[in-house]
Motif scaffolding. Sequence first.
Motif, PDB file in Angstrom:
ATOM      1  N   MET A 454      10.651  14.881   0.631  1.00  0.00           N
ATOM      2  CA  MET A 454      10.363  14.361  -0.708  1.00  0.00           C
ATOM      3  C   MET A 454      11.108  13.049  -0.943  1.00  0.00           C
ATOM      4  SD  MET A 454      10.412  17.817  -3.062  1.00  0.00           S
ATOM      5  CE  MET A 454      10.023  16.925  -4.566  1.00  0.00           C
ATOM      6  N   GLU A 455      12.355  13.014  -0.548  1.00  0.00           N
ATOM      7  CA  GLU A 455      13.139  11.789  -0.708  1.00  0.00           C
ATOM      8  C   GLU A 455      12.554  10.662   0.134  1.00  0.00           C
ATOM      9  OE1 GLU A 455      15.491  10.963  -2.721  1.00  0.00           O
ATOM     10  OE2 GLU A 455      15.645  12.930  -3.668  1.00  0.00           O
ATOM     11  N   GLN A 456      12.089  11.004   1.309  1.00  0.00           N
ATOM     12  CA  GLN A 456      11.490   9.986   2.175  1.00  0.00           C
ATOM     13  C   GLN A 456      10.234   9.392   1.543  1.00  0.00           C
ATOM     14  OE1 GLN A 456      13.858   9.032   4.195  1.00  0.00           O
ATOM     15  NE2 GLN A 456      12.621   9.133   6.068  1.00  0.00           N
ATOM     16  N   LEU A 457       9.390  10.258   0.977  1.00  0.00           N
ATOM     17  CA  LEU A 457       8.166   9.761   0.336  1.00  0.00           C
ATOM     18  C   LEU A 457       8.492   8.900  -0.880  1.00  0.00           C
ATOM     19  CD1 LEU A 457       5.727  12.820   0.502  1.00  0.00           C
ATOM     20  CD2 LEU A 457       5.592  10.680   1.793  1.00  0.00           C
ATOM     21  N   ARG A 458       9.450   9.324  -1.671  1.00  0.00           N
ATOM     22  CA  ARG A 458       9.849   8.539  -2.848  1.00  0.00           C
ATOM     23  C   ARG A 458      10.377   7.174  -2.406  1.00  0.00           C
ATOM     24  NH1 ARG A 458      11.378  11.437  -7.592  1.00  0.00           N
ATOM     25  NH2 ARG A 458      13.194  10.096  -7.781  1.00  0.00           N
ATOM     26  N   SER A 459      11.220   7.186  -1.380  1.00  0.00           N
ATOM     27  CA  SER A 459      11.780   5.933  -0.875  1.00  0.00           C
ATOM     28  C   SER A 459      10.681   5.028  -0.323  1.00  0.00           C
ATOM     29  CB  SER A 459      12.815   6.236   0.207  1.00  0.00           C
ATOM     30  OG  SER A 459      13.282   5.070   0.821  1.00  0.00           O
ATOM     31  N   LEU A 460       9.729   5.625   0.374  1.00  0.00           N
ATOM     32  CA  LEU A 460       8.624   4.841   0.944  1.00  0.00           C
ATOM     33  C   LEU A 460       7.811   4.175  -0.156  1.00  0.00           C
ATOM     34  CD1 LEU A 460       6.937   4.077   3.452  1.00  0.00           C
ATOM     35  CD2 LEU A 460       5.646   6.192   3.095  1.00  0.00           C
ATOM     36  N   VAL A 461       7.510   4.913  -1.204  1.00  0.00           N
ATOM     37  CA  VAL A 461       6.728   4.360  -2.315  1.00  0.00           C
ATOM     38  C   VAL A 461       7.478   3.201  -2.968  1.00  0.00           C
ATOM     39  CG1 VAL A 461       5.859   4.864  -4.621  1.00  0.00           C
ATOM     40  CG2 VAL A 461       5.426   6.464  -2.769  1.00  0.00           C
ATOM     41  N   ARG A 462       8.787   3.359  -3.151  1.00  0.00           N
ATOM     42  CA  ARG A 462       9.567   2.285  -3.777  1.00  0.00           C
ATOM     43  C   ARG A 462       9.626   1.042  -2.886  1.00  0.00           C
ATOM     44  NH1 ARG A 462      13.343   6.694  -5.161  1.00  0.00           N
ATOM     45  NH2 ARG A 462      13.137   7.165  -7.377  1.00  0.00           N
ATOM     46  N   ARG A 463       9.781   1.275  -1.574  1.00  0.00           N
ATOM     47  CA  ARG A 463       9.872   0.125  -0.668  1.00  0.00           C
ATOM     48  C   ARG A 463       8.550  -0.612  -0.540  1.00  0.00           C
ATOM     49  NH1 ARG A 463      10.443   1.981   4.170  1.00  0.00           N
ATOM     50  NH2 ARG A 463      10.900   4.179   3.812  1.00  0.00           N
ATOM     51  N   GLN A 464       7.442   0.110  -0.650  1.00  0.00           N
ATOM     52  CA  GLN A 464       6.123  -0.488  -0.447  1.00  0.00           C
ATOM     53  C   GLN A 464       5.399  -0.703  -1.769  1.00  0.00           C
ATOM     54  OE1 GLN A 464       5.465  -1.598   2.421  1.00  0.00           O
ATOM     55  NE2 GLN A 464       7.044  -0.521   3.597  1.00  0.00           N
ATOM     56  N   VAL A 465       6.151  -0.961  -2.825  1.00  0.00           N
ATOM     57  CA  VAL A 465       5.519  -1.153  -4.133  1.00  0.00           C
ATOM     58  C   VAL A 465       4.575  -2.356  -4.101  1.00  0.00           C
ATOM     59  CG1 VAL A 465       7.457  -2.552  -4.973  1.00  0.00           C
ATOM     60  CG2 VAL A 465       5.975  -1.379  -6.597  1.00  0.00           C
ATOM     61  N   GLY A 466       4.881  -3.361  -3.282  1.00  0.00           N
ATOM     62  CA  GLY A 466       3.991  -4.522  -3.178  1.00  0.00           C
ATOM     63  C   GLY A 466       2.636  -4.148  -2.624  1.00  0.00           C
ATOM     64  N   VAL A 467       2.615  -3.264  -1.629  1.00  0.00           N
ATOM     65  CA  VAL A 467       1.342  -2.804  -1.062  1.00  0.00           C
ATOM     66  C   VAL A 467       0.508  -2.102  -2.132  1.00  0.00           C
ATOM     67  CG1 VAL A 467       0.305  -1.225   0.625  1.00  0.00           C
ATOM     68  CG2 VAL A 467       2.291  -2.605   1.258  1.00  0.00           C
ATOM     69  N   LEU A 468       1.160  -1.222  -2.885  1.00  0.00           N
ATOM     70  CA  LEU A 468       0.445  -0.485  -3.933  1.00  0.00           C
ATOM     71  C   LEU A 468      -0.113  -1.434  -4.988  1.00  0.00           C
ATOM     72  CD1 LEU A 468       2.910   2.509  -4.378  1.00  0.00           C
ATOM     73  CD2 LEU A 468       0.543   2.682  -3.653  1.00  0.00           C
ATOM     74  N   GLN A 469       0.690  -2.387  -5.402  1.00  0.00           N
ATOM     75  CA  GLN A 469       0.236  -3.280  -6.478  1.00  0.00           C
ATOM     76  C   GLN A 469      -0.899  -4.184  -6.026  1.00  0.00           C
ATOM     77  OE1 GLN A 469       3.743  -5.316  -7.955  1.00  0.00           O
ATOM     78  NE2 GLN A 469       4.180  -3.677  -9.406  1.00  0.00           N
ATOM     79  N   ARG A 470      -0.770  -4.774  -4.846  1.00  0.00           N
ATOM     80  CA  ARG A 470      -1.835  -5.663  -4.371  1.00  0.00           C
ATOM     81  C   ARG A 470      -3.156  -4.915  -4.230  1.00  0.00           C
ATOM     82  NH1 ARG A 470      -0.416 -10.585  -2.324  1.00  0.00           N
ATOM     83  NH2 ARG A 470      -2.364 -10.651  -1.137  1.00  0.00           N
TER      84      ARG A 470
END
Length: 1173
Positions: A454-470
């Motif tokens: 769970m922590e890994q997924l949360r960290s991944l989402v935060r690190r790749q916020v640019g991918v999600l937004q674009r």
Amino acid sequence: MSRHAASPSPVTITCWRPQPRKPRKGKSVPRPRGGSGTRGDAGWPPQHAAAMSLPSVYQNKFAEKLTILNDRGRGVLVRIYNIKKTCSDPKTRPNFLSDKAMEPCVKFINKKFPNLDVRSSTQHLGPVHKDKGDIVRALGPFYHSFVDVLEFRDHVYELLNTIDANQCFFDIGYLDLVVTYVSLVLLLARTEDRRALVGMYHCAHEMSHGASDPSFARLGQMLLEYEHPLKKLTEEFGPHTKAVTSALLSLHFLFARRNQGAEQWRSDQLLSLLSTAGAMLSPASSDTMACEYLSLEVMERWILMGFLVCPGALGMSPQCLELWRLALQGSLYLTLLRDEVLQVHKVTEELLGSLKGYGKRVADLKECKEHAVAQSGPLHRGRRAYLRGAVRELEALLEDQPGLLGPKALFVFMALSFCRDEVSWLVRHAEHVTKTKTPEDFTDSHIAEMLFLMEQLRSLVRRQVGVLQRYHVQYLARFDALVLSEIIQNLSVCPEEESIILSSFVSSLSALSVKGVDDKEQFDFTPLRLDWFRLQAYTSVAKASLPLATNPDVGRVMNLVVFHTKLLDSLEELLAEASDLSDLCFYPRIMEKMFVATMEEPSMLRYSIAFPLLCSHFSRCVHPMCPEEYPQLQAVALGLCNKFLEEMARQASGCIMDACAEHHNLSEQLLPKHCASTVSKARNKKTLKHPAKKGEPERDKPGAESQRKDRTLTTNMDKLHLTLAELSLSLNHVPNFTVFEHTVTPAEYLSSHLETRFTKAVVAMAGYSQATQEVARPSEVLVGLGAYVTFIQSLAHLVGLDTGRIIRSVLLQQTQPRDAAGEQTLTTIYTNWYLEALLRQASMGAIVLAPALQAFTTVPREGEPSFSAAEFSDVSEMRALAELIGPYGMKFLSDNLMWHVSSQVTELKKLVNENMDTLVQLRSSSCKPEQMAALLPRLTSADNVLKRMTIIGEILSFRAMAQQGLREVFSHHCPFLMGPIECLTDVVTPDTDIQVTLSIFELASAAGIPCEIDPALVNVLAGSKTDGSSSEEDYKVACLLLVFVAVSLPLLASDPASIYNTETDGYNNNIHCLAKAIIHVSAALFTVHNKNIETHLKEFLLLASVSLLQLGQETDKLRARNRDSVCLLMHLIVAESSFLTVDMLETCFPYVLLRNAYREVCRENLLSRVPSH
């Protein structure tokens, strides 16, 4: 179904779930034009605008009220929870409730509540009247919190009645409000001191202000009504049964789909991206987007609490009964708030048992309870096992290809939500299920892996916020906006208000571009989501012109829009909504048990960091309406985090120390002392002697431990390396994280523990026993220390530790008398041992100094255990000692040695004072041998003087050996420093100022360079002046001390041990140490008094020569039997001093006598070694 971000919690679950599509009638209507929130010229036709539904729907503001009331209800709920916990804890309970003087008042208030007549009850409320001001101030926050409950209830009543009056068909929109209200009432009923708190405040308030608080009457009545909360709640919700039932039935399909076992999940390949690899780049979508990551626990709470307050709904529809039974089979306990739970089967059975006509429902309930007890544990255990594998695969794939986060973002939030539900269920039941036949159902040693993923997924989402937004900016502008526009074009009817809102949606979404992401623009779609919430309220009333149920495409698209906008501007809130585990803060005991189970499972050690990271969630527990909780929650979070990291560091450091000990053992096998048996065997083979007996164990040679026939055979070192690697992965997972504004660095915990353990291990290697005076040789300790240091340095590739700093810190502490913890160090141990063991035995004659060997040697004696002083004092041991304790430690050793020298000099001065007159006469009679011979018998304690001077010489000789070791080590480590220091020493001349000379000598002495004048001895003797005596008197005593020693030297000839040994280049009674004592003590004493050293040493030579020459006239052979050996002392004294020369000695003691003495001594030594026949 959609959720709205206007509220920080799931309180804004909105009200729409798509129904089956129905065929439309009538013509399609063109899309309105114009800007956001306005109507264009080509607006809706007048006939459609006139057809808008009830204007009151727009004025009631259902969306805003639901949002505000849900958030307000959560805050009030937290405040009541805080009151309950505060009053139940003796440490935080208000003093007025626990004060013995107040006990009668509390009993009276509880008995009469709420009919409290303050004026006629003064005899019962005397203590309250006395402290009325303090009571009002202390209990005011408690009282007003109960008033907040009253006001919240009023607003909930009003809103629910308005919703019923307008025939609003919210499917699940207001279920959160219902459950929050029910939880609040149940929690209020559990607050045992509610009557006392409200009643005491009312009495104190009326005594202070002359009138009661305006809210007290209604508040007291409310507390009475909720003495039996469930009965009252069923009465209150009776009129709302239809609305509640409708909302609950909307969950039927969703809950049945979500509440499935692991086998069904496995057959459906839930959360798997690889099962449909061809569609991996297709965006994950759903008609009920937010419901996909809606918590199953939340749905259970809605269903069971909804039917609890509306039991009549169970008979209205088979679907209701089926939904209720399904929810009852999943859990034994429901969360009210945090760690406050509802034992749902028991409570429901009690309620239904008290109502008529519910016998069948009670039987159903018991059946469901039995099923839950027997099957819920295995069901959830299977789910956890499946989720671990599925989420591990998902995380690995997304980590490798983060671009998939764009189309598959929904999978991440579904995975987080599913995992959160299972963790929450396990913790909740592990805490409250106390008696069970299957305890394994409520424990899970692999839970750490799920938390870690769970922590890994949360960290991944935060690190790749640019991918999600674009991705989603383009998705909203190029797909969602176009689809929504098309749907609006096809609407048959659309009133003006709804038209404005829908137009604004399309306009806002169409204006989005990737440039906003590149420019790091802050997105805010809160108004859009609130408008969608309003639109649902407008279109969910009876006879609405644009009923949402008949236009499901609008709901489907807007659900997508809401989810996509949250990914742009509310990512943290979305993560918290799907994966918040902050409630675990209130289960510290279970958290600790789960952590212990993790640390006992070797395969889970790498995931143990999940527990400290989990503590970073706990700050979300703080609610703005209850800021006083902050210190307690902070203390719990930091305490747990610290405890977890301390244990992880303790185990890791223990593993490191065990591995170091293994390396130490291996390196110890290579010590020279262990090669004796190997050499002996080799010699026996050459001489063809008989082999060793069978009973003797065969000793493995060093290196045998590396030979293995089978790789599956694991050694202790293998296990240590594996454990250390796993723990290092965990501690090195994140450089730092934040817990309640405190930055936590996991590696620093290991660094601290490792430093402490390393320090203890270094001291333990010395093996010092004060009782038996046993200690390890410095060279052996140095070898062991090298093994430890080598392994610790190798840790750099495992964990991000500054191993150099740790090693430097520990070794530097060992150079001080005490370490950081106040414990003894190698410096203290070896200083004490050399003083108390070696030098003390030397002073008693058991150990002698052998200059030829540059070591102290033991005099063998029968009946005493063998002890080799040379093994602790030779050149290699002194060098090893200097390596271990460094210049600082050597200075401490030197200071302690000098303190003992000072104490001996002080005693010598006392003996000089006792013989002052005789010594003065002897000094003036140096040219009158007959007069000196007559005066000598008057001296007392001459033997004592020689003994003390010998002890001083032994101490100074040992110090010189230690300094020589330091010099060699210092030259090896710092040759660039040693060269300049030696050059500086060479430039000192007799004309140099004495203070400059002493400063240079002090620098040289710190590097181990011998000096003509010992600065340490000068300092210690300067501080040991006789109290009350003048400088002249001290100078006189110093001169007479040399006289005393000089005239006492002939006494040594009568000692049988005063025989010069040519093998050791010394005497068996250590009198050769007198030379060093005489030279260095005299140099230091006359430096203190700023006198000429050479002059006084010449005077000493004269007196000593005269005294020794008189031995030639001695008639008693016993008194002169070792005359030749003693005469050699004169040569040793001159050789020791840089102030004296052989020519000076020749003027007072003929060198021919020394030559003859040497020849005689050598002859006697040779004769003593010849075997007698």
